[in-house]
Motif scaffolding. Structure first.
Motif, short mmCIF file in Angstrom:
data_model
loop_
_atom_site.label_atom_id
_atom_site.label_comp_id
_atom_site.label_asym_id
_atom_site.label_seq_id
_atom_site.Cartn_x
_atom_site.Cartn_y
_atom_site.Cartn_z
N LYS A 5 5.75 -12.03 2.34
CA LYS A 5 5.94 -11.54 3.86
C LYS A 5 6.28 -10.10 3.85
CE LYS A 5 9.14 -15.80 4.27
NZ LYS A 5 10.22 -16.31 4.38
N LEU A 6 6.19 -9.49 2.87
CA LEU A 6 6.21 -7.90 3.11
C LEU A 6 4.76 -7.29 3.43
CD1 LEU A 6 8.64 -6.89 0.09
CD2 LEU A 6 9.21 -7.12 2.55
N ASN A 7 4.61 -6.39 4.18
CA ASN A 7 3.28 -5.76 4.43
C ASN A 7 3.02 -4.63 3.46
OD1 ASN A 7 4.58 -3.51 5.15
ND2 ASN A 7 4.88 -3.87 7.45
N PHE A 8 2.09 -3.80 3.67
CA PHE A 8 1.37 -3.09 2.39
C PHE A 8 2.61 -1.97 2.34
CE2 PHE A 8 -0.25 0.70 0.84
CZ PHE A 8 -1.27 0.41 0.09
N LYS B 80 9.21 -0.89 -1.79
CA LYS B 80 9.80 -1.98 -2.65
C LYS B 80 9.71 -1.40 -4.24
CE LYS B 80 10.60 -6.66 -4.25
NZ LYS B 80 10.13 -8.16 -3.87
N TYR B 81 8.29 -1.06 -4.57
CA TYR B 81 8.00 -0.69 -5.90
C TYR B 81 8.21 0.85 -6.16
CZ TYR B 81 7.38 -5.82 -6.22
OH TYR B 81 7.62 -7.17 -6.31
N GLY B 82 8.94 1.50 -5.29
CA GLY B 82 9.36 2.87 -5.85
C GLY B 82 8.26 3.91 -5.42
N HIS B 83 7.49 3.68 -4.36
CA HIS B 83 6.77 4.91 -3.74
C HIS B 83 6.66 4.97 -2.59
CE1 HIS B 83 4.96 5.17 -8.11
NE2 HIS B 83 5.22 3.96 -8.17
N THR B 84 6.12 5.77 -2.15
CA THR B 84 5.73 6.17 -0.53
C THR B 84 4.44 5.72 0.03
OG1 THR B 84 7.32 7.92 -0.67
CG2 THR B 84 5.94 7.98 1.11
N ALA B 85 4.28 5.13 1.17
CA ALA B 85 2.84 4.84 1.55
C ALA B 85 2.56 5.56 2.89
CB ALA B 85 2.89 3.24 1.60
N GLU B 86 1.45 6.15 2.95
CA GLU B 86 1.02 6.73 4.00
C GLU B 86 -0.21 6.07 4.73
OE1 GLU B 86 2.02 11.23 2.57
OE2 GLU B 86 -0.05 10.63 2.52
N GLN B 87 -0.31 5.93 5.93
CA GLN B 87 -1.64 5.42 6.55
C GLN B 87 -2.19 6.50 7.56
OE1 GLN B 87 -0.78 1.68 8.63
NE2 GLN B 87 1.31 1.65 7.51
N TYR B 88 -3.66 6.36 7.42
CA TYR B 88 -4.46 7.37 8.23
C TYR B 88 -5.53 6.40 8.76
CZ TYR B 88 -2.38 10.80 5.23
OH TYR B 88 -1.74 11.88 4.69
N GLU B 89 -6.30 6.74 10.06
CA GLU B 89 -7.27 6.17 10.67
C GLU B 89 -8.47 6.89 10.48
OE1 GLU B 89 -7.27 3.00 14.10
OE2 GLU B 89 -7.57 5.37 15.00
N HIS C 229 -2.37 5.47 1.75
CA HIS C 229 -2.51 6.71 0.57
C HIS C 229 -0.95 6.52 -0.05
CE1 HIS C 229 -1.94 11.26 -0.28
NE2 HIS C 229 -2.30 10.65 -1.39
N ILE C 230 -1.08 6.53 -1.69
CA ILE C 230 0.30 6.52 -2.31
C ILE C 230 0.29 7.90 -2.99
CG2 ILE C 230 1.88 5.45 -4.14
CD1 ILE C 230 -0.09 2.87 -3.55
#
Length: 398
Positions: free
Chosen positions: A39-42, A48-57, A70-71
């Motif tokens: 149910k979780l998105n990217f 949840k698994y300890g990192h930061t996620a960034e999104q770019y277009e 981007h992690i």
């Protein structure tokens, strides 16, 4: 040809779509059958698994707007490209046992491309994917020539690096070889490419594939006549219904995994267990075009790794020759590592060896034991059989 499973879903999608209210209801019911990670998105999974996620277009030269994840990490940048009918989600859904998270755990700067047509990249500067069939006029060729090129340039610009490392699974390898054989300057932008179960040559395929590929032209032409260009839409009612059916316990596992996935992609229950269905079906399949399947079907039928066949008159207009040109693999001068799965019945070991013999700079070739086609990205045992080799190779070029 690339995935007869997706082709079967495409056939089902020849029936009319459900009404919006029914589609919404199906999605709600489906969500009840999924695991937490299903149910979780990217971004939520990465967090949840300890990192930061960034999104770019990222915009391609032909107008597609792609989502690039981007992690952040302090080591060299690694760009991951997914296979047919998938997207970046599959590189993180096993948590620390997923390649994307495992790379981030080791400090790599991880970038993940979502090709055009996937649930994350259904945007264009001028075309509406729900109204304009032209939006879906692409195969892995355009994904390489435009999508992968745009992603590589974006990562280089963002990081200031001169070269990056890249990993592509199945179709992700097809598009890399299409790009670097045609736009050879991109060979100088990637210091190492890891091709996992690469899709290029399809000789001596199992009987089941021969049957599916033989029927492919007729079925895909029928889809074209009916105006169906988008397949396996993430939130389509029928795909949602399939997800519901396939998350109902041991009977669903026998039908959907042992009956549909294993016969086409390789048999390994240890890598794709019953409980994992409730996670993976929250993220896959992701959208693709009919033309994607048609191009792969052509590769099998023509026994060549070449550009799309538009027929004699179409080829004369596009290529100036009655036959589509082969991709000039001799021009792929990037250092390449090839990894084939011992149990893979789609990217057969013998066919990956054919690819090896045509590439000029293969620095590593390995057959990974107990590994099917899907195991490269979703197996719970990938950290045992696959990751050590990947980490050793990346270390050499870091």
């Amino acid at each position: 040809m690339k995935s007869a499973i997706i082709l079967l879903v495409a056939i089902i999608q020849l029936t009319p779509a459900a009404e919006p209210d029914a589609e919404s209801l199906l999605r709600k019911v489906s969500e009840l059958t999924l695991s937490e990670d299903g149910k979780l998105n990217f971004t939520q999974l990465v967090t949840k698994y300890g990192h930061t996620a960034e999104q770019y277009e990222v915009a391609t030269k032909d107008g597609y707007l792609l989502k690039l994840f981007h992690i952040p990490g302090k080591r060299s940048s690694v760009l991951l490209t997914h296979g047919l009918g998938a997207d970046a989600d599959l590189y993180v859904i096993r948590g620390h046992g997923s390649l994307g998270i495992a790379l981030a755990d080791r400090g790599y700067d991880v970038w993940l491309l979502n090709n055009r047509g996937t649930k994350f990249s259904r945007r264009h500067t001028a075309l509406d994917p729900d109204k304009d069939k032209k939006f879906w006029d692409y195969s892995f060729h355009e994904m390489g020539y435009y999508d992968l090129a745009a992603a590589i340039d974006f990562v280089l610009h963002q990081t200031g690096e001169e070269k990056i490392m890249a990993i592509g699974h199945s179709q992700g390898a097809s598009q890399f070889f299409a790009l670097t054989s045609l736009r050879t300057e991109y060979n100088q932008k990637v210091k190492l490419f890891l091709a996992l179960a690469p899709g290029a040559f399809f000789f001596n395929m199992p009987p089941l594939f021969q049957i599916a590929a033989g029927a492919g032209p007729l079925l895909l032409e029928l889809a074209k006549i009916l105006g169906i260009e988008e397949l396996c839409r993430d939130r389509g009612a029928l795909v949602t219904l399939i997800k519901i059916i396939c998350t109902k316990g041991i009977i669903s596992y026998e039908v959907c995994v042992k009956g549909a996935i294993f016969p086409f992609l390789g048999y390994n229950p240890a890598g794709f267990e019953l409980s994992f269905l409730r996670t993976v079906l929250g993220h896959a399949p992701s959208g693709l075009s009919r033309k994607c399947l048609e191009h792969y079907d052509q590769l099998y039928l023509r026994k060549k790794f070449g550009q799309f066949d538009y027929g004699v008159s179409g080829n004369l207009g596009k290529y100036g020759h009655p036959n589509p040109p082969d991709y000039a693999l001799s021009k792929v001068t990037t250092d390449v590592a090839l990894m084939a799965g011992e149990l893979d019945t789609l990217s057969l070991v013998q066919n990956v060896k054919v690819l090896k013999n045509q590439l000029p700079n293969v620095v590593h070739f390995e057959v990974i034991e107990a590994t099917t086609h899907t195991d490269f990205v979703v197996s719970g045992e990938a950290s045992i059989y696959l990751f050590p080799s990947i980490f050793r190779l990346l270390q050499e070029y870091d």
